[in-house]
Design an enzyme around this catalytic site. Structure first.
Site, mmCIF file in Angstrom:
data_model
loop_
_atom_site.group_PDB
_atom_site.id
_atom_site.type_symbol
_atom_site.label_atom_id
_atom_site.label_comp_id
_atom_site.label_asym_id
_atom_site.label_seq_id
_atom_site.Cartn_x
_atom_site.Cartn_y
_atom_site.Cartn_z
ATOM 1 N N GLN A 137 0.835 -1.206 0.000
ATOM 2 C CA GLN A 137 0.000 0.000 0.000
ATOM 3 C C GLN A 137 0.871 1.258 0.000
ATOM 4 O O GLN A 137 0.567 2.234 -0.699
ATOM 5 C CB GLN A 137 -0.922 -0.006 1.214
ATOM 6 C CG GLN A 137 -1.866 1.179 1.258
ATOM 7 C CD GLN A 137 -2.922 1.139 0.168
ATOM 8 O OE1 GLN A 137 -3.639 0.159 0.034
ATOM 9 N NE2 GLN A 137 -3.045 2.220 -0.602
ATOM 10 N N ASP A 226 -6.150 6.649 7.795
ATOM 11 C CA ASP A 226 -6.624 5.268 7.675
ATOM 12 C C ASP A 226 -7.703 5.093 8.739
ATOM 13 O O ASP A 226 -7.896 5.950 9.607
ATOM 14 C CB ASP A 226 -5.428 4.314 7.913
ATOM 15 C CG ASP A 226 -5.753 2.840 7.687
ATOM 16 O OD1 ASP A 226 -6.837 2.522 7.154
ATOM 17 O OD2 ASP A 226 -4.906 1.992 8.049
ATOM 18 N N ARG A 293 -2.751 0.189 -6.815
ATOM 19 C CA ARG A 293 -2.363 -1.086 -6.190
ATOM 20 C C ARG A 293 -2.044 -2.104 -7.286
ATOM 21 O O ARG A 293 -1.082 -2.856 -7.187
ATOM 22 C CB ARG A 293 -3.499 -1.619 -5.293
ATOM 23 C CG ARG A 293 -3.769 -0.820 -4.039
ATOM 24 C CD ARG A 293 -2.616 -0.845 -3.059
ATOM 25 N NE ARG A 293 -2.214 -2.185 -2.693
ATOM 26 C CZ ARG A 293 -2.830 -2.954 -1.784
ATOM 27 N NH1 ARG A 293 -3.868 -2.484 -1.120
ATOM 28 N NH2 ARG A 293 -2.388 -4.177 -1.505
HETATM 29 N N1 NVA Z 1 -4.943 -0.442 8.993
HETATM 30 C C1 NVA Z 1 -5.908 -1.187 8.222
HETATM 31 C C2 NVA Z 1 -5.515 -1.245 6.786
HETATM 32 C C3 NVA Z 1 -6.515 -1.941 5.910
HETATM 33 C C4 NVA Z 1 -6.074 -2.041 4.484
HETATM 34 C C5 NVA Z 1 -6.083 -2.583 8.800
HETATM 35 O O1 NVA Z 1 -5.085 -3.223 9.130
HETATM 36 O O2 NVA Z 1 -7.227 -2.991 8.940
HETATM 37 N N1 CP Z 2 -6.054 -1.099 1.194
HETATM 38 C C1 CP Z 2 -6.176 -2.447 1.245
HETATM 39 O O1 CP Z 2 -5.219 -3.187 1.480
HETATM 40 O O2 CP Z 2 -7.434 -2.898 0.985
HETATM 41 P P1 CP Z 2 -7.965 -4.385 1.145
HETATM 42 O O3 CP Z 2 -7.998 -4.672 2.624
HETATM 43 O O4 CP Z 2 -9.330 -4.336 0.530
HETATM 44 O O5 CP Z 2 -7.033 -5.320 0.433
#
Ligand code: NVA
Ligand code: CP
Length: 309
Positions: A137, A226, A293
């Site tokens: 990411q 986030d 991505r």
């Molecule tokens: N910080 C988030 C990122 C999701 C892509 C998680 O770990 O849920």
């Molecule tokens: N941003 C990201 O990693 O999204 P997903 O959890 O949908 O893969």
């Protein structure tokens, strides 16, 4: 062949090679249907195993389509659909998969699981997110900033707001490897991992740890955030209250540079970490960021398999 588990292990030259390849391949296939392979199909005959211990939309689809566009194929599976889910060891799984596929992408909770897979597998291992980091990411984020601002990421200043989580860790690592300025504006009690910050600083990283959203975004080129509650984390009510001052609002965006780009890895909780006006507004690059991505994953796969860099 190298793993792509930690950004620092790839080094600045590796990350630059990946970013440049992603930009080049994205431009070269503009207008093609999404399932059409790139003209050179550089991974024809190659298979990726994509294993998910946690949910995913972007990572799952981008890796699968990336392999199709590179001329290869993917086996996507949940960890619980494998013997891994009923106790077969990570090491034995690594040994078996290495006889059948050319590369393994894993999304898992514990970072040590990722490292063990990387140590034992005889094929490259790609980190598709752990509770500690999310390097793929961070690569897409850097690519998006270069596209939007039209200049190398090395020349930009970023603000991270909210939780000191896995995304914050990978951006701290990215900033310290590529040499861009990063202000980490997080709520008290939710600082990023001290060891990650210390390693970034030891690399000469320009990382400012602040507990003030306004100070973090002041004049920044990029504002990123986030979810306040990551997958598998408890979401105590007092955490959301502590985070409230770090919500990305139009007023906060106005304190960043006039050309500032808003980033969010998604999925988003509109009204929590960011207002709908910001994420759905003109400064938001989140849909390009999600698309990127795919493009950056292709370059990561090529780097792992020795085709670039
Ligand atoms: N910080 C988030 C990122 C999701 C892509 C998680 O770990 O849920
Ligand atoms: N941003 C990201 O990693 O999204 P997903 O959890 O949908 O893969």
């Amino acid at each position: 062949m190298p793993n792509f588990i930690d950004l620092a292990a790839a080094g600045r030259a590796g990350l630059r090679a990946i970013l440049d390849e992603a930009h080049r391949r994205k431009a070269a296939r503009a207008g093609l249907p999404k399932g059409t392979p790139d003209a050179d199909a550089p991974l024809a005959g190659h298979v990726l195993a994509a294993i998910f211990e946690k949910p995913s939309t972007r990572t799952r689809f981008s890796f699968d389509v990336a392999m199709r566009q590179l001329g290869g194929s993917t086996i996507v599976t949940g960890a619980n659909d494998m013997q891994l889910g009923r106790g077969e060891t990570v090491a034995d799984t690594a040994r078996v998969l290495s006889r059948m596929v050319d590369c393994i992408m894993l999304r898992c909770a514990t970072h040590a699981t990722m490292e063990e897979l990387g140590d034992v597998a005889g094929v490259p291992v790609i980190n598709g997110l752990t509770d500690l980091t999310h390097p793929c990411q961070a690569m897409a984020d850097m690519m998006t900033v270069e596209e939007r601002l039209g200049r190398p990421v090395e020349t930009t200043c970023w603000a991270w707001l909210g939780d000191g989580n896995n995304m914050a860790h990978s951006l701290i690592e990215a900033a310290s490897v590529m040499g861009f300025e990063l202000r980490v504006g997080v709520a008290h009690g939710y600082d990023p991992d001290q060891a990650i910050v210390a390693m970034a600083e030891a690399r000469g990283g320009n990382i400012d740890l602040l507990h003030d959203a306004r100070a973090a975004v002041d004049g920044a080129d990029v504002v990123a955030t986030d979810t306040w509650v990551s997958m598998g984390q408890p979401g105590p009510k007092d955490k959301l209250a502590a985070m409230a001052k770090f919500q990305v609002t139009p007023a906060l965006m106005a304190a960043a540079a006039p050309h500032a780009v808003f980033l969010h890895c998604l999925p988003v909780h509109r009204g929590d970490e960011v207002t709908a006006e910001v994420i759905d507004g003109a400064q938001s690059a989140v849909w390009d960021e999600a698309e990127n991505r795919l493009h950056v994953q292709k370059a990561i796969l090529l780097w792992c398999l020795g085709k670039i860099g």
